[in-house]
Scaffold this motif. Structure first.
Motif, PDB file in Angstrom:
ATOM      1  N   ASP A  11       0.829  -1.210   0.000  1.00 50.02           N
ATOM      2  CA  ASP A  11       0.000   0.000   0.000  1.00 50.02           C
ATOM      3  C   ASP A  11       0.862   1.257   0.000  1.00 50.02           C
ATOM      4  OD1 ASP A  11      -2.666   1.401   0.417  1.00 50.02           O
ATOM      5  OD2 ASP A  11      -1.593   2.049   2.215  1.00 50.02           O
ATOM      6  N   VAL A  12       1.948   1.246   0.781  1.00 50.77           N
ATOM      7  CA  VAL A  12       2.863   2.386   0.800  1.00 50.77           C
ATOM      8  C   VAL A  12       3.444   2.625  -0.596  1.00 50.77           C
ATOM      9  CG1 VAL A  12       5.102   3.181   1.661  1.00 50.77           C
ATOM     10  CG2 VAL A  12       3.431   2.213   3.254  1.00 50.77           C
ATOM     11  N   CYS A  13       3.829   1.547  -1.264  1.00 51.00           N
ATOM     12  CA  CYS A  13       4.371   1.677  -2.619  1.00 51.00           C
ATOM     13  C   CYS A  13       3.344   2.257  -3.579  1.00 51.00           C
ATOM     14  CB  CYS A  13       4.852   0.320  -3.121  1.00 51.00           C
ATOM     15  SG  CYS A  13       6.279  -0.326  -2.253  1.00 51.00           S
ATOM     16  N   LYS A  14       2.128   1.779  -3.493  1.00 51.95           N
ATOM     17  CA  LYS A  14       1.076   2.278  -4.383  1.00 51.95           C
ATOM     18  C   LYS A  14       0.853   3.773  -4.175  1.00 51.95           C
ATOM     19  CE  LYS A  14      -1.650  -1.951  -5.050  1.00 51.95           C
ATOM     20  NZ  LYS A  14      -2.940  -2.631  -4.759  1.00 51.95           N
ATOM     21  N   ARG A  15       0.823   4.197  -2.919  1.00 50.83           N
ATOM     22  CA  ARG A  15       0.585   5.607  -2.634  1.00 50.83           C
ATOM     23  C   ARG A  15       1.753   6.472  -3.104  1.00 50.83           C
ATOM     24  NH1 ARG A  15      -0.341   6.853   3.065  1.00 50.83           N
ATOM     25  NH2 ARG A  15       0.567   4.867   3.704  1.00 50.83           N
ATOM     26  N   ALA A  16       2.973   5.946  -2.978  1.00 56.72           N
ATOM     27  CA  ALA A  16       4.132   6.697  -3.470  1.00 56.72           C
ATOM     28  C   ALA A  16       4.083   6.841  -4.990  1.00 56.72           C
ATOM     29  CB  ALA A  16       5.411   6.003  -3.042  1.00 56.72           C
ATOM     30  N   LYS A  17       3.688   5.785  -5.696  1.00 64.05           N
ATOM     31  CA  LYS A  17       3.627   5.839  -7.154  1.00 64.05           C
ATOM     32  C   LYS A  17       2.525   6.797  -7.624  1.00 64.05           C
ATOM     33  CE  LYS A  17       4.621   2.031  -9.508  1.00 64.05           C
ATOM     34  NZ  LYS A  17       4.646   0.619  -9.973  1.00 64.05           N
ATOM     35  N   VAL A  18       1.426   6.868  -6.865  1.00 68.55           N
ATOM     36  CA  VAL A  18       0.380   7.839  -7.195  1.00 68.55           C
ATOM     37  C   VAL A  18       0.939   9.258  -7.146  1.00 68.55           C
ATOM     38  CG1 VAL A  18      -1.773   8.874  -6.357  1.00 68.55           C
ATOM     39  CG2 VAL A  18      -1.580   6.404  -6.547  1.00 68.55           C
TER      40      VAL A  18
END
Length: 237
Positions: A87-94
């Motif tokens: 989830d942290v990775c997804k939010r960073a990519k957003v």
């Protein structure tokens, strides 16, 4: 140990706990990344600095450290079977950040190994020819990943794990210290393999594999992580 790398990339580390400390050390002294800041969700920011660097609320991070200039690493362990790190990775990519990986200069990773994004491979890992490692995988110290084996996305292998040849480990798996997976073992998605387990057959998805006789039972994540939290609180500080 002084870094022999030219610092050609800037890095933000998400997290303020133990893994963030460790990631800072490895990226600083054994990678081309220069760590420029730490970040965490606003509710978890307790201090303004860490190792002399700013700690910025994740909600505001791109205003100070642009995604055009910085890469990002989520120093989160295996909470929620690695879904929290995902989830942290997804939010960073957003937000537009490119995810960073770390491979120790003291790891042996053969030339044709396929390695996904946002991986962290510690020292003394051996990853043999034709193996593949998915996205968002942590290999702690001293593991053996055999030839033609496949580790799925969002996995966490602790230390001294033996993954033999032609093994397949699904997504969202945890493999404990000193576990052994024999040739051609298949592990389904979402499995927790306890420390010291020895496997030589296929494991269905969402299984809990206990050590000793390597008992396999259905996995209840809520019960498992409540038990782990109680054990952690009981440790002497």
């Amino acid at each position: 140990m002084a870094s022999s790398y030219s610092k050609t990339r800037k890095l933000i580390i998400f997290g303020t706990e133990d893994f963030a400390d460790i990631a800072f050390e490895y990226f600083t002294h054994d990678s081309p990344y220069e760590v420029v800041a730490f970040t965490a969700d606003r509710a978890y920011v307790k201090d303004a600095t860490k190792f002399g660097l700013p700690v910025v609320a994740f909600e505001d991070i791109e205003a100070t450290f642009s995604p055009d200039d910085c890469h990002f690493f989520g120093a989160v362990v295996y909470a929620q079977l690695n879904r929290l790190r995902e989830d942290v990775c997804k939010r960073a990519k957003v937000k537009g950040y490119q995810l960073a990986s770390y491979v120790s200069s003291r790891a042996f990773v053969w030339r044709n190994v396929k390695l996904g994004e946002h991986c962290f491979i510690f020292e003394d890992n051996t990853v043999q020819p034709f193996a593949s490692i998915g996205d968002n995988v942590v290999l702690w110290s001293g593991n053996h990943i055999g030839h033609h084996s496949k580790i799925g996305n969002h996995c966490f292998l602790t230390s001294h794990v033996v993954v033999s040849g032609w093994v397949e480990i699904g997504d969202y798996c945890f493999v404990g210290v000193n576990s052994t997976l024999a040739n051609n073992t298949r592990v389904g998605d979402g499995c927790w393999i306890n420390h010291g387990a020895c496997l030589s057959g296929d494991i269905e998805a969402r299984s809990l594999v206990r050590a000793g006789g390597s008992e396999i039972t259905p996995l209840n994540e809520a019960v498992l992580f409540r038990s782990l939290a109680r054990s952690s609180r009981a440790r002497p500080k």
